[in-house]
Each structure stands twice: as C-alpha cells, then as structure tokens.
Motif scaffolding. Structure first.
Motif, PDB file in Angstrom:
ATOM      1  N   LEU A  30       0.993  -1.256  -0.065  1.00 48.01           N
ATOM      2  CA  LEU A  30      -0.075   0.169   0.080  1.00 48.01           C
ATOM      3  C   LEU A  30       0.763   1.213  -0.110  1.00 48.01           C
ATOM      4  CD1 LEU A  30      -0.156   1.579   2.965  1.00 48.01           C
ATOM      5  CD2 LEU A  30      -1.878  -0.271   3.506  1.00 48.01           C
ATOM      6  N   PHE A  31       0.340   2.329  -0.750  1.00 47.90           N
ATOM      7  CA  PHE A  31       1.202   3.562  -0.750  1.00 47.90           C
ATOM      8  C   PHE A  31       0.332   4.637  -0.071  1.00 47.90           C
ATOM      9  CE2 PHE A  31       2.393   0.660  -3.999  1.00 47.90           C
ATOM     10  CZ  PHE A  31       3.698   0.761  -4.101  1.00 47.90           C
ATOM     11  N   VAL A  32       0.972   5.771   0.353  1.00 49.67           N
ATOM     12  CA  VAL A  32       0.318   7.080   1.055  1.00 49.67           C
ATOM     13  C   VAL A  32       0.553   7.944   0.136  1.00 49.67           C
ATOM     14  CG1 VAL A  32       0.240   8.465   3.158  1.00 49.67           C
ATOM     15  CG2 VAL A  32       0.497   5.951   3.540  1.00 49.67           C
ATOM     16  N   SER A  33      -0.380   8.774  -0.338  1.00 47.04           N
ATOM     17  CA  SER A  33      -0.252  10.145  -0.887  1.00 47.04           C
ATOM     18  C   SER A  33       0.495  11.096  -0.325  1.00 47.04           C
ATOM     19  CB  SER A  33      -1.685  10.538  -1.454  1.00 47.04           C
ATOM     20  OG  SER A  33      -2.391  11.037  -0.214  1.00 47.04           O
ATOM     21  N   LYS A  34       1.131  11.972  -0.990  1.00 47.49           N
ATOM     22  CA  LYS A  34       2.030  13.128  -0.396  1.00 47.49           C
ATOM     23  C   LYS A  34       1.331  13.723   0.774  1.00 47.49           C
ATOM     24  CE  LYS A  34       6.353  13.231  -2.453  1.00 47.49           C
ATOM     25  NZ  LYS A  34       6.794  13.230  -3.746  1.00 47.49           N
ATOM     26  N   ASP A  35      -0.021  14.221   0.484  1.00 51.46           N
ATOM     27  CA  ASP A  35      -0.763  15.145   1.345  1.00 51.46           C
ATOM     28  C   ASP A  35      -0.982  14.121   2.519  1.00 51.46           C
ATOM     29  OD1 ASP A  35      -2.783  13.515   0.467  1.00 51.46           O
ATOM     30  OD2 ASP A  35      -3.720  15.070  -0.354  1.00 51.46           O
ATOM     31  N   GLY A  36      -0.911  12.501   2.480  1.00 50.53           N
ATOM     32  CA  GLY A  36      -1.261  12.006   3.887  1.00 50.53           C
ATOM     33  C   GLY A  36      -2.771  11.597   4.061  1.00 50.53           C
ATOM     34  N   LYS A  37      -3.436  12.135   3.285  1.00 50.79           N
ATOM     35  CA  LYS A  37      -4.954  11.881   3.034  1.00 50.79           C
ATOM     36  C   LYS A  37      -5.552  10.650   2.358  1.00 50.79           C
ATOM     37  CE  LYS A  37      -5.949  16.616   3.866  1.00 50.79           C
ATOM     38  NZ  LYS A  37      -6.146  17.768   3.121  1.00 50.79           N
ATOM     39  N   LYS A  38      -4.582   9.936   1.537  1.00 48.62           N
ATOM     40  CA  LYS A  38      -5.172   8.946   0.821  1.00 48.62           C
ATOM     41  C   LYS A  38      -4.276   7.724   0.626  1.00 48.62           C
ATOM     42  CE  LYS A  38      -5.351   9.731  -3.863  1.00 48.62           C
ATOM     43  NZ  LYS A  38      -5.730  10.546  -4.816  1.00 48.62           N
ATOM     44  N   ILE A  39      -4.974   6.461   0.687  1.00 46.68           N
ATOM     45  CA  ILE A  39      -4.035   5.278   0.626  1.00 46.68           C
ATOM     46  C   ILE A  39      -4.443   4.851  -0.826  1.00 46.68           C
ATOM     47  CG2 ILE A  39      -3.932   2.884   1.554  1.00 46.68           C
ATOM     48  CD1 ILE A  39      -3.405   4.577   3.642  1.00 46.68           C
ATOM     49  N   VAL A  40      -3.427   4.438  -1.547  1.00 41.98           N
ATOM     50  CA  VAL A  40      -3.577   3.737  -2.744  1.00 41.98           C
ATOM     51  C   VAL A  40      -2.900   2.388  -2.951  1.00 41.98           C
ATOM     52  CG1 VAL A  40      -2.781   4.141  -5.388  1.00 41.98           C
ATOM     53  CG2 VAL A  40      -3.213   6.219  -3.876  1.00 41.98           C
ATOM     54  N   ILE A  41      -3.792   1.611  -3.260  1.00 44.01           N
ATOM     55  CA  ILE A  41      -3.385   0.135  -3.300  1.00 44.01           C
ATOM     56  C   ILE A  41      -3.543  -0.316  -4.757  1.00 44.01           C
ATOM     57  CG2 ILE A  41      -4.499  -2.186  -2.543  1.00 44.01           C
ATOM     58  CD1 ILE A  41      -5.380  -0.606   0.008  1.00 44.01           C
TER      59      ILE A  41
END
Ligand SMILES: *Cc1c(COP(=O)(O)O)cnc(C)c1O
Length: 342
Positions: free
Chosen positions: A227-238
């Motif tokens: 899993l990855f976290v967007s730079k603004d810390g608000k979103k998880i990308v899977i």
C-alpha cells in the motif's frame, strides 16, 4: 491454563513443534469428522499427488491473547473462504467454513498452553493446509486429500526495532495474467525461491513483482500486498490486479483507513513510474501487519519513502496502531472480526 515453558519475549520466527495438530482426510468423496493427533509426521506414497504435481494450498493466521485475557483469532472466516477459492482453482475438494472453524477451534484448545500471554509481542501462528495424498501418475487431480492445521509460537516480526525494508524490482515474474497469483498455493512460493535468494544475495530484503504482461505496474512482493500513502497523507493507494493475492490484512486496513481514520482509499493500477508521488509505502501481511518500505529500486531508478522519519511513517503508524488495537481488543472491532475461543 498453565503456559508452556518458553521465553515468550525472545521467540524468533521459526517452527517450534507443539504436541497436537488437527487432521482430517477426504476419501470416497467426503471428509471424515476430523481429530487431534500427536503425530507431526506424514507418511505418503511415493507417487502422492502433492509430491508429483504440487497439488497443495495453505493459509496462515494468528491466534493470540487479548488484553482482557481471551484467546482469539482475527477474521478466520476469511481464511476459510480464501482456502475454498484456492482449492477450487487447483481442483481440490473444498472444506466448509464450519469444518474449517471447527478444526481451528479443536487445534487452538489442544494448544492452549502455547498461546502466548498478552503483552509479550508473541503470537501462535496457525498453518492450515491441504494436499493431494493418493498416488497420481497421469496428470489429473488426486482422489484423496488430507487437511491439517498445526500451530507454532512465534515472536514479534521486528525484533529490536523496526527497520525499513529495501526492495528491488524482480527480473522474474510472480503470477501470469489469468494464472494462480490470486490463490494461496505452494507453487507460487516454489517459483519465488530463486528470485528471493537472488534478491538477498544482492542485498535486498524483498522483491517487488510487476505485472508480467507490460512490466510497468506494481503487483505485490513475494509474500505481502503493498500500500502507498499520497504525499498529502490523506489517501491510501492500493494496487489493483486480478493476480494479487487478496491479503486479509490489506483488506482490513482498507476498512480501518475508511471507517476509523476517515481517509480516502483508492484501489487502482499503480505504475512503477509514479512511485515518486507517494510519501510512504508498506507491506501488508499477517506476520508483521504493516512493514515500512524504505526504498524500491528498479529500472535504473531508486524511490525512497522515508523522507524525514525512521521506522514506520506517520500514516502507516496510525494504520498499524489502529489495526493492532482492534486485534488486541483495545479498540472496538467491526462486527465479526474477532473470533473468541476462550
Ligand atoms: C499470504 C500472502 C499475503 C498476505 O495475506 P494475509 O492474509 O494478510 O496474511 C500477501 N501476499 C501473498 C503472495 C501471500 O501469500
């Protein structure tokens, strides 16, 4: 219940044989009622289906003690469901969820002294597995099968502090499109051994596998979803792909992110080229829950996810603490997530 005489705080992640395991056999089209046995060894014919054509599938889950002293498992119904999917794909007989849970319960109660006390960081790792047991020489599914569950106490995954992992993009592929990447079968691991030994020899902890068709998209590592976290810390990308193994930890983290942390979750194809857009990366699986990834190297590039922190990043820390809090009974769990045995 008296506990086994083990140094719980210092257990490693290896096989420690306990006295009891669960076994049930499939013969003449049906499963027997199943029993606990003391025999850790299996005697098979030289031509058994599993030995010749690798007809075997497995599961992995943890049993542990909650803060208030109950012995529980985390979402074992999903292990039962995934085992059924694996069995169907390899033409093996399915085991009902009821029989899976019944076997698990018998196994856990027979190994109660090996369930680590709360607060030690240790857990009882549970390994359910099934294999074709009768002789098969022409290529076809076996007619007889054995399903077993054993338990082995294991220590915390990261002993002596969390170390962010160094990953590399593997030159080998893990799972073909329309192949067996989405089932938990030994065959997916057999073919990963050369790749992981090679990665270790080159100084990496794990391999990242790309989609074999285009080798541009991230799939997963050899034994964990990403899993990855967007730079603004608000979103998880899977990453989304039909050949990724549906990790129960990762699926649970999606619920945690959405319902507990009010985050956005995006499941979509993730390109290797866009890894620079993420601030954190984690590996998800039963053993470590989420392991932080420090760097991913491949195609002459190196992406780093540890900008300004050591160990787990802020978002991955929140995800980790919330999920482990749910598991240990310190945060209220969604309905049905915690199966209590005692
Ligand atoms: C078992 C496994 C995982 C992790 O699944 P969990 O259910 O979270 O333990 C991820 N990827 C692969 C390839 C696996 O075999």
């Amino acid at each position: 219940m008296k506990k086994a005489d083990l140094d719980w705080e210092n257990l490693g992640f290896g096989y420690i044989q306990t006295e009891k395991r669960y076994v049930t056999n499939f013969k003449d089209g049906k499963w027997d009622s199943g029993e606990i046995t003391s025999d850790a060894n299996i005697v098979l014919n030289e031509c058994a289906g599993v030995l010749q054509y690798a007809q075997t599938v497995f599961e992995g889950l943890k049993v542990y003690t909650t803060k208030d002293g109950h012995i529980v498992a985390f979402r074992p119904d999903l292990n039962a469901e995934r085992l059924m999917d694996s069995c169907k794909r390899l033409e093996m007989p399915v085991l009902s969820e009821e029989q899976f849970i019944d076997g698990l319960e018998k196994l856990v109660m027979a190994n109660e002294e090996y369930v680590p006390p709360f607060g030690t960081g240790a857990t009882l790792y549970i390994r359910p597995y099934m294999f074709g047991s009768n002789p098969v020489i022409g290529v076809k599914p076996a007619d007889e099968y054995q399903f077993r569950i054993f338990a082995t106490p294991v220590g915390p995954y990261f002993k002596g502090g969390i170390r962010p992992l160094r990953l590399c993009v593997s030159d080998f592929d893990r799972a073909a499109p329309h192949g067996t990447g989405n089932i938990k079968a030994g065959l997916n691991y057999a073919m990963s051994l050369h790749a992981i030994v090679t990665a270790h020899a080159n100084g990496y902890d794990e391999n990242v596998y790309l989609d074999p068709a285009t080798r541009t998209k991230i799939e997963e590592t050899g034994g964990a979803n990403m899993l990855f976290v967007s730079k603004d810390g608000k979103k998880i990308v899977i990453p989304k792909s039909d050949s990724i193994l549906p990790s129960i930890t990762r699926r649970s983290l999606v619920t945690v992110a959405k319902d507990y942390l009010d985050m956005e979750v995006e499941q979509r194809e993730v390109l290797f080229e866009e890894l620079g857009d993420f601030s954190e990366c984690g590996l998800c699986g039963t053993a470590a829950v989420i392991s932080p990834v420090g760097t991913i190297e491949g195609k002459g590039k190196e992406y780093s996810f540890q900008d300004g922190f050591e160990g787990r990043g802020p978002v991955i820390t929140k995800l980790y603490e919330t999920l482990t809090g749910i598991q240990t009974g310190q945060i209220e769990a969604p309905e049905g997530w915690i199966k209590r045995f005692a």
